[in-house]
Design a protein around this motif. Structure first.
Motif, PDB file in Angstrom:
ATOM      1  N   ALA A  14      21.650  85.796 -66.432  1.00  0.00           N
ATOM      2  CA  ALA A  14      22.156  85.548 -65.146  1.00  0.00           C
ATOM      3  C   ALA A  14      21.311  85.218 -63.820  1.00  0.00           C
ATOM      4  O   ALA A  14      21.185  84.407 -63.027  1.00  0.00           O
ATOM      5  CB  ALA A  14      23.287  86.467 -64.427  1.00  0.00           C
ATOM      6  N   THR A  17      18.874  82.357 -64.092  1.00  0.00           N
ATOM      7  CA  THR A  17      19.777  81.018 -63.952  1.00  0.00           C
ATOM      8  C   THR A  17      19.669  80.950 -62.464  1.00  0.00           C
ATOM      9  O   THR A  17      19.322  79.903 -61.877  1.00  0.00           O
ATOM     10  CB  THR A  17      20.987  80.995 -64.432  1.00  0.00           C
ATOM     11  OG1 THR A  17      21.216  81.313 -65.827  1.00  0.00           O
ATOM     12  CG2 THR A  17      21.937  79.595 -64.191  1.00  0.00           C
ATOM     13  N   VAL A  18      20.034  82.057 -61.516  1.00  0.00           N
ATOM     14  CA  VAL A  18      20.311  81.924 -60.313  1.00  0.00           C
ATOM     15  C   VAL A  18      18.924  81.758 -59.646  1.00  0.00           C
ATOM     16  O   VAL A  18      18.835  80.865 -58.880  1.00  0.00           O
ATOM     17  CB  VAL A  18      21.021  82.952 -59.798  1.00  0.00           C
ATOM     18  CG1 VAL A  18      21.136  83.274 -58.183  1.00  0.00           C
ATOM     19  CG2 VAL A  18      22.574  83.261 -60.091  1.00  0.00           C
ATOM     20  N   ALA A  21      17.278  78.195 -60.163  1.00  0.00           N
ATOM     21  CA  ALA A  21      18.176  77.291 -59.289  1.00  0.00           C
ATOM     22  C   ALA A  21      17.719  77.483 -58.004  1.00  0.00           C
ATOM     23  O   ALA A  21      17.567  76.598 -57.182  1.00  0.00           O
ATOM     24  CB  ALA A  21      19.781  77.561 -59.472  1.00  0.00           C
ATOM     25  N   ALA A  22      17.525  78.763 -57.380  1.00  0.00           N
ATOM     26  CA  ALA A  22      17.294  78.758 -55.796  1.00  0.00           C
ATOM     27  C   ALA A  22      15.775  78.122 -55.602  1.00  0.00           C
ATOM     28  O   ALA A  22      15.717  77.450 -54.811  1.00  0.00           O
ATOM     29  CB  ALA A  22      17.343  80.187 -55.389  1.00  0.00           C
TER      30      ALA A  22
END
Lengths: 170, 105
Positions: A14, A17-18, A21-22
Protein backbone atom coordinates in the motif's frame (compact mmCIF):
# COMPACT_ATOMS: atom_id res chain seq x y z
CA UNK A 1 -7.38 -11.95 8.44
CA UNK A 2 -5.19 -10.70 11.27
CA UNK A 3 -2.03 -12.63 10.47
CA UNK A 4 0.76 -10.11 11.27
CA UNK A 5 2.91 -11.05 8.26
CA UNK A 6 -0.09 -10.57 5.97
CA UNK A 7 -0.77 -7.16 7.50
CA UNK A 8 2.84 -5.99 7.21
CA UNK A 9 3.09 -7.06 3.56
CA UNK A 10 -0.22 -5.37 2.79
CA UNK A 11 0.97 -2.09 4.31
CA UNK A 12 4.27 -2.38 2.42
CA UNK A 13 2.55 -2.65 -0.95
CA UNK A 14 0.00 0.00 0.00
CA UNK A 15 2.85 2.37 0.86
CA UNK A 16 4.65 1.62 -2.42
CA UNK A 17 1.46 2.31 -4.37
CA UNK A 18 0.52 5.52 -2.61
CA UNK A 19 3.99 7.07 -2.44
CA UNK A 20 4.89 6.29 -6.05
CA UNK A 21 1.49 7.67 -7.14
CA UNK A 22 2.27 10.84 -5.18
CA UNK A 23 5.65 11.03 -6.90
CA UNK A 24 3.96 10.66 -10.33
CA UNK A 25 1.77 13.62 -9.54
CA UNK A 26 4.16 15.94 -7.72
CA UNK A 27 7.43 15.61 -9.62
CA UNK A 28 7.95 18.08 -12.45
CA UNK A 29 10.05 15.76 -14.62
CA UNK A 30 7.95 13.80 -17.10
CA UNK A 31 10.43 10.91 -17.32
CA UNK A 32 10.43 10.52 -13.53
CA UNK A 33 6.63 10.49 -13.61
CA UNK A 34 6.59 7.70 -16.19
CA UNK A 35 9.04 5.51 -14.28
CA UNK A 36 7.30 6.13 -10.98
CA UNK A 37 4.07 5.02 -12.62
CA UNK A 38 5.76 1.64 -13.11
CA UNK A 39 5.96 1.15 -9.34
CA UNK A 40 2.36 2.29 -8.93
CA UNK A 41 1.17 -0.34 -11.42
CA UNK A 42 3.19 -3.09 -9.71
CA UNK A 43 1.87 -2.03 -6.32
CA UNK A 44 -1.72 -2.07 -7.58
CA UNK A 45 -1.10 -5.53 -9.09
CA UNK A 46 0.11 -6.74 -5.67
CA UNK A 47 -3.06 -5.36 -4.10
CA UNK A 48 -5.08 -7.32 -6.68
CA UNK A 49 -3.35 -10.49 -5.45
CA UNK A 50 -4.46 -9.60 -1.90
CA UNK A 51 -7.99 -9.30 -3.30
CA UNK A 52 -7.62 -12.92 -4.58
CA UNK A 53 -7.82 -11.72 -8.18
CA UNK A 54 -4.53 -13.24 -9.32
CA UNK A 55 -5.54 -13.39 -12.99
CA UNK A 56 -6.39 -9.68 -12.96
CA UNK A 57 -3.00 -8.98 -11.34
CA UNK A 58 -1.14 -10.78 -14.12
CA UNK A 59 -3.28 -9.00 -16.73
CA UNK A 60 -2.48 -5.71 -15.02
CA UNK A 61 1.27 -6.35 -15.24
CA UNK A 62 1.11 -7.51 -18.86
CA UNK A 63 -1.23 -4.82 -20.19
CA UNK A 64 -0.28 -1.80 -18.09
CA UNK A 65 3.46 -2.33 -17.65
CA UNK A 66 4.02 -4.07 -20.98
CA UNK A 67 1.66 -2.00 -23.07
CA UNK A 68 0.35 1.25 -21.70
CA UNK A 69 3.52 2.31 -19.86
CA UNK A 70 5.65 1.62 -22.95
CA UNK A 71 3.20 3.67 -25.02
CA UNK A 72 3.38 6.52 -22.50
CA UNK A 73 7.20 6.41 -22.45
CA UNK A 74 7.17 6.40 -26.25
CA UNK A 75 4.94 9.45 -26.15
CA UNK A 76 7.25 11.20 -23.67
CA UNK A 77 10.33 10.46 -25.78
CA UNK A 78 8.61 11.42 -29.02
CA UNK A 79 7.20 14.73 -27.84
CA UNK A 80 10.19 15.91 -25.78
CA UNK A 81 13.09 14.86 -27.97
CA UNK A 82 15.24 11.93 -26.93
CA UNK A 83 18.23 13.97 -25.87
CA UNK A 84 16.47 16.44 -23.59
CA UNK A 85 15.13 14.12 -20.92
CA UNK A 86 15.22 16.85 -18.30
CA UNK A 87 12.03 18.31 -19.73
CA UNK A 88 9.96 20.02 -17.06
CA UNK A 89 6.23 20.23 -17.28
CA UNK A 90 4.43 23.35 -16.21
CA UNK A 91 1.81 23.39 -13.49
CA UNK A 92 -1.23 25.61 -13.25
CA UNK A 93 -4.44 25.82 -11.19
CA UNK A 94 -2.42 24.64 -8.22
CA UNK A 95 -4.76 26.09 -5.55
CA UNK A 96 -8.03 24.65 -6.93
CA UNK A 97 -6.21 21.39 -7.60
CA UNK A 98 -5.04 21.11 -4.00
CA UNK A 99 -8.52 21.99 -2.72
CA UNK A 100 -10.01 19.31 -4.97
CA UNK A 101 -7.42 16.74 -3.85
CA UNK A 102 -7.98 17.40 -0.16
CA UNK A 103 -11.75 17.64 -0.63
CA UNK A 104 -12.13 14.38 -2.56
CA UNK A 105 -9.90 12.35 -0.25
CA UNK A 106 -11.34 13.91 2.89
CA UNK A 107 -14.95 13.49 1.86
CA UNK A 108 -14.53 9.89 0.70
CA UNK A 109 -12.57 8.83 3.78
CA UNK A 110 -15.06 10.59 6.07
CA UNK A 111 -17.89 8.69 4.39
CA UNK A 112 -16.10 5.35 4.56
CA UNK A 113 -15.06 5.58 8.19
CA UNK A 114 -18.18 7.15 9.69
CA UNK A 115 -20.85 5.17 7.86
CA UNK A 116 -21.53 2.12 9.92
CA UNK A 117 -19.61 -0.80 8.68
CA UNK A 118 -19.74 -2.85 5.52
CA UNK A 119 -21.17 -6.31 5.97
CA UNK A 120 -19.03 -8.86 4.09
CA UNK A 121 -20.89 -11.76 2.55
CA UNK A 122 -20.56 -15.24 4.03
CA UNK A 123 -18.97 -16.45 0.80
CA UNK A 124 -16.09 -14.09 0.10
CA UNK A 125 -13.82 -14.98 -2.80
CA UNK A 126 -11.04 -17.31 -1.65
CA UNK A 127 -8.02 -18.74 -3.42
CA UNK A 128 -7.55 -18.66 -7.15
CA UNK A 129 -10.41 -17.53 -9.38
CA UNK A 130 -8.86 -18.22 -12.80
CA UNK A 131 -11.21 -21.12 -13.51
CA UNK A 132 -14.29 -19.11 -12.54
CA UNK A 133 -13.16 -16.25 -14.81
CA UNK A 134 -12.95 -18.72 -17.68
CA UNK A 135 -16.48 -20.03 -17.04
CA UNK A 136 -17.92 -16.52 -16.66
CA UNK A 137 -16.23 -15.28 -19.84
CA UNK A 138 -17.65 -18.09 -21.92
CA UNK A 139 -21.15 -18.05 -20.38
CA UNK A 140 -22.57 -14.82 -18.94
CA UNK A 141 -20.10 -12.40 -20.46
CA UNK A 142 -19.54 -13.87 -23.91
CA UNK A 143 -21.26 -10.96 -25.71
CA UNK A 144 -19.30 -8.18 -23.92
CA UNK A 145 -16.15 -10.26 -24.40
CA UNK A 146 -16.62 -10.37 -28.19
CA UNK A 147 -17.68 -6.72 -28.32
CA UNK A 148 -14.62 -5.59 -26.40
CA UNK A 149 -12.36 -7.59 -28.72
CA UNK A 150 -13.84 -5.85 -31.77
CA UNK A 151 -13.55 -2.49 -29.99
CA UNK A 152 -9.89 -3.13 -29.20
CA UNK A 153 -9.15 -4.12 -32.80
CA UNK A 154 -10.92 -1.02 -34.14
CA UNK A 155 -9.14 1.22 -31.61
CA UNK A 156 -5.70 -0.15 -32.49
CA UNK A 157 -6.31 0.19 -36.24
CA UNK A 158 -7.59 3.72 -35.61
CA UNK A 159 -4.54 4.60 -33.53
CA UNK A 160 -2.18 3.30 -36.19
CA UNK A 161 -4.10 5.27 -38.81
CA UNK A 162 -4.04 8.49 -36.77
CA UNK A 163 -0.35 8.33 -35.89
CA UNK A 164 0.92 7.10 -39.24
CA UNK A 165 3.86 8.67 -41.01
CA UNK A 166 2.47 11.24 -43.42
CA UNK A 167 4.49 11.40 -46.64
CA UNK A 168 2.99 14.51 -48.20
CA UNK A 169 2.74 16.55 -45.02
CA UNK A 170 6.22 15.85 -43.70
CA UNK B 1 -5.75 -0.89 16.66
CA UNK B 2 -7.97 -3.83 15.82
CA UNK B 3 -9.19 -1.97 12.78
CA UNK B 4 -5.63 -1.18 11.67
CA UNK B 5 -4.25 -4.70 11.89
CA UNK B 6 -7.21 -6.57 10.37
CA UNK B 7 -7.19 -5.85 6.66
CA UNK B 8 -10.74 -5.16 5.58
CA UNK B 9 -12.70 -3.42 2.87
CA UNK B 10 -11.96 0.05 4.25
CA UNK B 11 -8.21 -0.33 3.66
CA UNK B 12 -8.71 -0.94 -0.04
CA UNK B 13 -11.25 1.87 -0.30
CA UNK B 14 -8.75 4.22 1.36
CA UNK B 15 -6.00 3.42 -1.14
CA UNK B 16 -8.51 3.77 -3.96
CA UNK B 17 -9.67 7.18 -2.72
CA UNK B 18 -6.08 8.42 -2.48
CA UNK B 19 -5.27 7.23 -6.01
CA UNK B 20 -8.45 8.89 -7.32
CA UNK B 21 -7.49 12.16 -5.62
CA UNK B 22 -3.96 12.08 -7.08
CA UNK B 23 -5.30 11.27 -10.54
CA UNK B 24 -7.77 14.15 -10.45
CA UNK B 25 -4.99 16.44 -9.20
CA UNK B 26 -2.76 15.45 -12.14
CA UNK B 27 -5.58 15.92 -14.67
CA UNK B 28 -6.39 19.32 -13.23
CA UNK B 29 -2.98 20.89 -12.66
CA UNK B 30 -0.56 19.55 -15.26
CA UNK B 31 0.00 21.21 -18.62
CA UNK B 32 1.75 18.28 -20.29
CA UNK B 33 -0.83 16.11 -22.08
CA UNK B 34 1.13 12.91 -21.33
CA UNK B 35 1.01 13.52 -17.58
CA UNK B 36 -2.72 14.18 -17.88
CA UNK B 37 -3.01 10.71 -19.46
CA UNK B 38 -1.05 9.25 -16.54
CA UNK B 39 -3.61 10.85 -14.22
CA UNK B 40 -6.40 9.16 -16.15
CA UNK B 41 -4.62 5.81 -15.74
CA UNK B 42 -4.39 6.41 -11.98
CA UNK B 43 -8.14 7.07 -11.85
CA UNK B 44 -8.88 3.87 -13.79
CA UNK B 45 -6.66 1.88 -11.42
CA UNK B 46 -8.49 3.36 -8.44
CA UNK B 47 -11.81 2.27 -9.96
CA UNK B 48 -10.42 -1.22 -10.53
CA UNK B 49 -9.32 -1.55 -6.91
CA UNK B 50 -12.86 -0.63 -5.86
CA UNK B 51 -14.43 -3.17 -8.22
CA UNK B 52 -12.18 -5.98 -7.03
CA UNK B 53 -12.52 -5.10 -3.35
CA UNK B 54 -16.31 -5.10 -3.46
CA UNK B 55 -16.25 -8.25 -5.57
CA UNK B 56 -14.08 -10.07 -3.03
CA UNK B 57 -16.18 -9.13 -0.01
CA UNK B 58 -19.44 -9.72 -1.89
CA UNK B 59 -18.39 -13.10 -3.22
CA UNK B 60 -19.66 -12.50 -6.76
CA UNK B 61 -17.74 -12.45 -10.02
CA UNK B 62 -19.29 -9.27 -11.47
CA UNK B 63 -16.59 -6.93 -10.19
CA UNK B 64 -13.78 -9.17 -11.43
CA UNK B 65 -15.22 -9.36 -14.94
CA UNK B 66 -15.85 -5.61 -14.99
CA UNK B 67 -12.26 -4.96 -13.90
CA UNK B 68 -11.04 -7.11 -16.78
CA UNK B 69 -13.10 -5.07 -19.26
CA UNK B 70 -11.88 -1.82 -17.69
CA UNK B 71 -8.28 -2.90 -18.35
CA UNK B 72 -9.08 -3.62 -22.02
CA UNK B 73 -10.83 -0.25 -22.43
CA UNK B 74 -7.86 1.47 -20.75
CA UNK B 75 -5.50 -0.10 -23.29
CA UNK B 76 -7.66 1.12 -26.19
CA UNK B 77 -7.93 4.57 -24.60
CA UNK B 78 -4.17 4.88 -24.12
CA UNK B 79 -3.46 3.91 -27.76
CA UNK B 80 -5.97 6.39 -29.19
CA UNK B 81 -4.97 9.17 -26.80
CA UNK B 82 -1.28 8.77 -27.61
CA UNK B 83 -2.05 8.90 -31.36
CA UNK B 84 -4.01 12.13 -30.83
CA UNK B 85 -1.21 13.61 -28.69
CA UNK B 86 1.35 12.78 -31.39
CA UNK B 87 -0.84 14.48 -34.01
CA UNK B 88 -1.19 17.53 -31.75
CA UNK B 89 2.58 17.60 -31.38
CA UNK B 90 3.02 17.45 -35.18
CA UNK B 91 0.71 20.44 -35.68
CA UNK B 92 1.41 22.67 -32.67
CA UNK B 93 5.02 21.58 -31.88
CA UNK B 94 3.95 21.32 -28.22
CA UNK B 95 1.89 19.11 -25.95
CA UNK B 96 0.92 21.93 -23.60
CA UNK B 97 -2.83 21.46 -23.19
CA UNK B 98 -3.40 25.07 -22.15
CA UNK B 99 -1.95 26.47 -25.38
CA UNK B 100 -3.95 24.28 -27.78
CA UNK B 101 -6.95 26.43 -28.59
CA UNK B 102 -7.84 25.81 -32.23
CA UNK B 103 -9.23 22.76 -34.00
CA UNK B 104 -7.38 23.28 -37.28
CA UNK B 105 -3.85 24.18 -38.25
Amino acid sequence: MSNPTYTVIFYLFAAITVFSAAFVVFTRNVIYSAFSLLFTFFGVAALYVFLSADFIAVTQVVVYVGGILVLLLFGVMFTNGIMQTGQKSEVFHIIPGTVLLAGIIGALLYTFYTSHGWMPSETTLQGSIVERIGFETMSHYVLPFEMVSILLLAALIGAAFLARFDKSGK
Amino acid sequence: MEQLTTIGLNHYLTISAILLGFGLFAVMTRKNAIVVLMGVELILNAANINFLAFSKYNGGMEGVMFALFVIVIAAAEAAIALAIVINIFKIFKSVDVSSIDSMKE
